[in-house]
Design a protein around this motif. Structure first.
Motif, PDB file in Angstrom:
ATOM      1  N   PHE A 197      22.020  24.423   7.595  1.00  0.00           N
ATOM      2  CA  PHE A 197      23.325  25.056   7.810  1.00  0.00           C
ATOM      3  C   PHE A 197      23.417  26.391   7.079  1.00  0.00           C
ATOM      4  CE2 PHE A 197      23.948  20.736   8.938  1.00  0.00           C
ATOM      5  CZ  PHE A 197      24.974  20.704   9.870  1.00  0.00           C
ATOM      6  N   VAL A 198      24.020  27.376   7.771  1.00  0.00           N
ATOM      7  CA  VAL A 198      24.198  28.710   7.210  1.00  0.00           C
ATOM      8  C   VAL A 198      25.658  29.111   7.379  1.00  0.00           C
ATOM      9  CG1 VAL A 198      23.591  31.142   7.412  1.00  0.00           C
ATOM     10  CG2 VAL A 198      21.819  29.405   7.664  1.00  0.00           C
ATOM     11  N   ARG A 199      26.245  29.656   6.318  1.00  0.00           N
ATOM     12  CA  ARG A 199      27.619  30.182   6.386  1.00  0.00           C
ATOM     13  C   ARG A 199      27.534  31.558   7.041  1.00  0.00           C
ATOM     14  NH1 ARG A 199      32.024  28.943   2.804  1.00  0.00           N
ATOM     15  NH2 ARG A 199      33.923  29.877   3.661  1.00  0.00           N
ATOM     16  N   VAL A 200      27.878  31.634   8.312  1.00  0.00           N
ATOM     17  CA  VAL A 200      27.738  32.881   9.065  1.00  0.00           C
ATOM     18  C   VAL A 200      28.998  33.729   9.010  1.00  0.00           C
ATOM     19  CG1 VAL A 200      26.034  31.878  10.632  1.00  0.00           C
ATOM     20  CG2 VAL A 200      28.463  31.801  11.249  1.00  0.00           C
ATOM     21  N   HIS A 201      30.077  33.121   8.535  1.00  0.00           N
ATOM     22  CA  HIS A 201      31.376  33.793   8.544  1.00  0.00           C
ATOM     23  C   HIS A 201      32.258  33.080   7.533  1.00  0.00           C
ATOM     24  CE1 HIS A 201      35.426  34.748  10.149  1.00  0.00           C
ATOM     25  NE2 HIS A 201      34.876  35.857  10.598  1.00  0.00           N
ATOM     26  N   GLN A 202      33.298  33.753   7.088  1.00  0.00           N
ATOM     27  CA  GLN A 202      34.211  33.132   6.125  1.00  0.00           C
ATOM     28  C   GLN A 202      34.739  31.784   6.621  1.00  0.00           C
ATOM     29  OE1 GLN A 202      37.455  35.679   5.030  1.00  0.00           O
ATOM     30  NE2 GLN A 202      38.548  34.086   3.911  1.00  0.00           N
ATOM     31  N   SER A 203      34.898  31.666   7.934  1.00  0.00           N
ATOM     32  CA  SER A 203      35.498  30.450   8.498  1.00  0.00           C
ATOM     33  C   SER A 203      34.501  29.519   9.180  1.00  0.00           C
ATOM     34  CB  SER A 203      36.589  30.834   9.512  1.00  0.00           C
ATOM     35  OG  SER A 203      37.601  31.587   8.891  1.00  0.00           O
ATOM     36  N   HIS A 204      33.213  29.872   9.192  1.00  0.00           N
ATOM     37  CA  HIS A 204      32.273  29.109  10.005  1.00  0.00           C
ATOM     38  C   HIS A 204      30.961  28.797   9.272  1.00  0.00           C
ATOM     39  CE1 HIS A 204      34.687  29.516  13.664  1.00  0.00           C
ATOM     40  NE2 HIS A 204      34.914  30.749  13.259  1.00  0.00           N
ATOM     41  N   LEU A 205      30.588  27.542   9.312  1.00  0.00           N
ATOM     42  CA  LEU A 205      29.309  27.035   8.810  1.00  0.00           C
ATOM     43  C   LEU A 205      28.588  26.442  10.003  1.00  0.00           C
ATOM     44  CD1 LEU A 205      27.642  26.406   6.181  1.00  0.00           C
ATOM     45  CD2 LEU A 205      28.829  24.208   6.131  1.00  0.00           C
ATOM     46  N   VAL A 206      27.396  26.959  10.329  1.00  0.00           N
ATOM     47  CA  VAL A 206      26.731  26.603  11.587  1.00  0.00           C
ATOM     48  C   VAL A 206      25.373  25.958  11.314  1.00  0.00           C
ATOM     49  CG1 VAL A 206      25.756  27.517  13.737  1.00  0.00           C
ATOM     50  CG2 VAL A 206      27.902  28.422  12.862  1.00  0.00           C
ATOM     51  N   ASN A 207      25.061  24.924  12.078  1.00  0.00           N
ATOM     52  CA  ASN A 207      23.731  24.322  12.055  1.00  0.00           C
ATOM     53  C   ASN A 207      22.811  25.220  12.865  1.00  0.00           C
ATOM     54  OD1 ASN A 207      21.431  22.740  12.279  1.00  0.00           O
ATOM     55  ND2 ASN A 207      22.569  20.842  12.580  1.00  0.00           N
ATOM     56  N   ILE A 208      21.840  25.858  12.208  1.00  0.00           N
ATOM     57  CA  ILE A 208      21.012  26.857  12.890  1.00  0.00           C
ATOM     58  C   ILE A 208      20.182  26.254  14.018  1.00  0.00           C
ATOM     59  CG2 ILE A 208      20.910  28.420  10.921  1.00  0.00           C
ATOM     60  CD1 ILE A 208      18.185  27.353  10.242  1.00  0.00           C
ATOM     61  N   LYS A 209      20.030  24.941  14.035  1.00  0.00           N
ATOM     62  CA  LYS A 209      19.288  24.305  15.127  1.00  0.00           C
ATOM     63  C   LYS A 209      20.030  24.423  16.454  1.00  0.00           C
ATOM     64  CE  LYS A 209      16.610  20.941  12.483  1.00  0.00           C
ATOM     65  NZ  LYS A 209      16.265  19.523  12.313  1.00  0.00           N
ATOM     66  N   TYR A 210      21.330  24.704  16.401  1.00  0.00           N
ATOM     67  CA  TYR A 210      22.126  24.807  17.619  1.00  0.00           C
ATOM     68  C   TYR A 210      22.410  26.246  18.015  1.00  0.00           C
ATOM     69  CZ  TYR A 210      22.890  19.787  17.228  1.00  0.00           C
ATOM     70  OH  TYR A 210      22.711  18.416  17.170  1.00  0.00           O
ATOM     71  N   ILE A 211      21.814  27.219  17.314  1.00  0.00           N
ATOM     72  CA  ILE A 211      22.010  28.623  17.675  1.00  0.00           C
ATOM     73  C   ILE A 211      21.026  29.004  18.777  1.00  0.00           C
ATOM     74  CG2 ILE A 211      21.846  31.009  16.882  1.00  0.00           C
ATOM     75  CD1 ILE A 211      22.766  30.093  14.145  1.00  0.00           C
ATOM     76  N   LYS A 212      21.577  29.537  19.854  1.00  0.00           N
ATOM     77  CA  LYS A 212      20.746  29.938  20.996  1.00  0.00           C
ATOM     78  C   LYS A 212      20.373  31.419  20.912  1.00  0.00           C
ATOM     79  CE  LYS A 212      20.593  29.527  26.066  1.00  0.00           C
ATOM     80  NZ  LYS A 212      21.368  29.088  27.269  1.00  0.00           N
TER      81      LYS A 212
END
Length: 245
Positions: A197-212
């Motif tokens: 998981f990477v904090r990509v934005h102040q409001s968003h933490l994303v599992n990089i495995k789901y980034i297209k």
């Protein structure tokens, strides 16, 4: 400290360059001084310097014989020579610059400044690679207990697509449901950053495995079709992380 090697067969030129580096470049440590081709090949195969000052004509051959004998070149090169006829051939190697003797201290400093820029970029990239390697070593699934007013949920990290801040709360978006937790996003960032998981934005933490894809408009496109904003300062780092996967 930046580890440097001087490969030079002229005694006076070697000592002059060594002194210039020692007195003017405090972050560079000259770990070896070599004057011949066989010893240089042996040393560079065994050690991992960051920067090599490399004379062209050497005892036992020339600089290109050294470089062609190596399986890989994991260091930057500043060629040093009294002749400029080798400049074009030097370009095909990972060269930072090309200094003509006698070496001027100002020109040397300019060369090393250019090296530092490239070195800093590579260190940022290496740190990103190391982080991903660490993440991949922690592939053992972690289960999170999420308590809501209605129920308790046990979520596996691999099933969490993203987490979104909602004031003091965090909304979990998984592959099959949406859950709101009473804890804030920072709390979960501290837990999930050990995984993918990477904090990509102040409001968003994303599992990089789901980034297209990472889009030009500072968003990421997820495999579930969603688009999530990415902070400008996070975009370069996120690209580096994704490039290592």
């Amino acid at each position: 400290m930046i580890k440097a090697v001087i490969i030079e067969d002229e005694f006076n030129a070697l000592n002059t360059l060594d002194k210039l580096i020692r007195y003017t470049q405090k972050d560079i440590d000259v770990i070896a001084k070599i004057d011949n081709v066989p010893e240089a090949i042996s040393f560079l195969k065994a050690e991992s310097p960051d920067l090599v000052f490399l004379d062209i004509e050497l005892i036992g051959g020339n600089a290109f014989q050294i470089l062609e004998a190596l399986d890989s070149i994991d260091f930057k090169i500043i060629f040093t020579t009294a002749y400029d006829e080798f400049a074009i051939k030097a370009i095909k190697f990972d060269t930072i610059d090309y200094l003509l003797k006698p070496i001027d201290s100002d020109e040397l400093s300019e060369c090393i400044d250019r090296f530092r820029v490239a070195y800093k970029k590579e260190q940022v990239y290496k740190n990103a690679v190391d982080k991903v390697s660490e993440i991949n070593q922690k592939e053992i699934e972690k289960t999170l207990l999420i308590k809501t007013a209605e129920a308790q949920y046990f979520l596996q990290t691999k099933d969490i697509v993203r987490c979104q801040s909602d004031g003091a709360y965090t909304v979990f978006h998984t592959v099959d449901k949406t859950i709101m937790s009473a804890r804030n996003l920072k709390y979960y960032e501290n837990i999930l950053s050990e995984h993918t998981f990477v904090r990509v934005h102040q409001s968003h933490l994303v599992n990089i495995k789901y980034i297209k894809t990472i889009n030009a408009n500072n968003t990421v496109h997820l495999t579930n079709g969603e688009e999530i904003p990415v902070a400008t300062r996070k975009k370069s780092y996120l690209k580096q992380v994704l490039d290592t996967l």
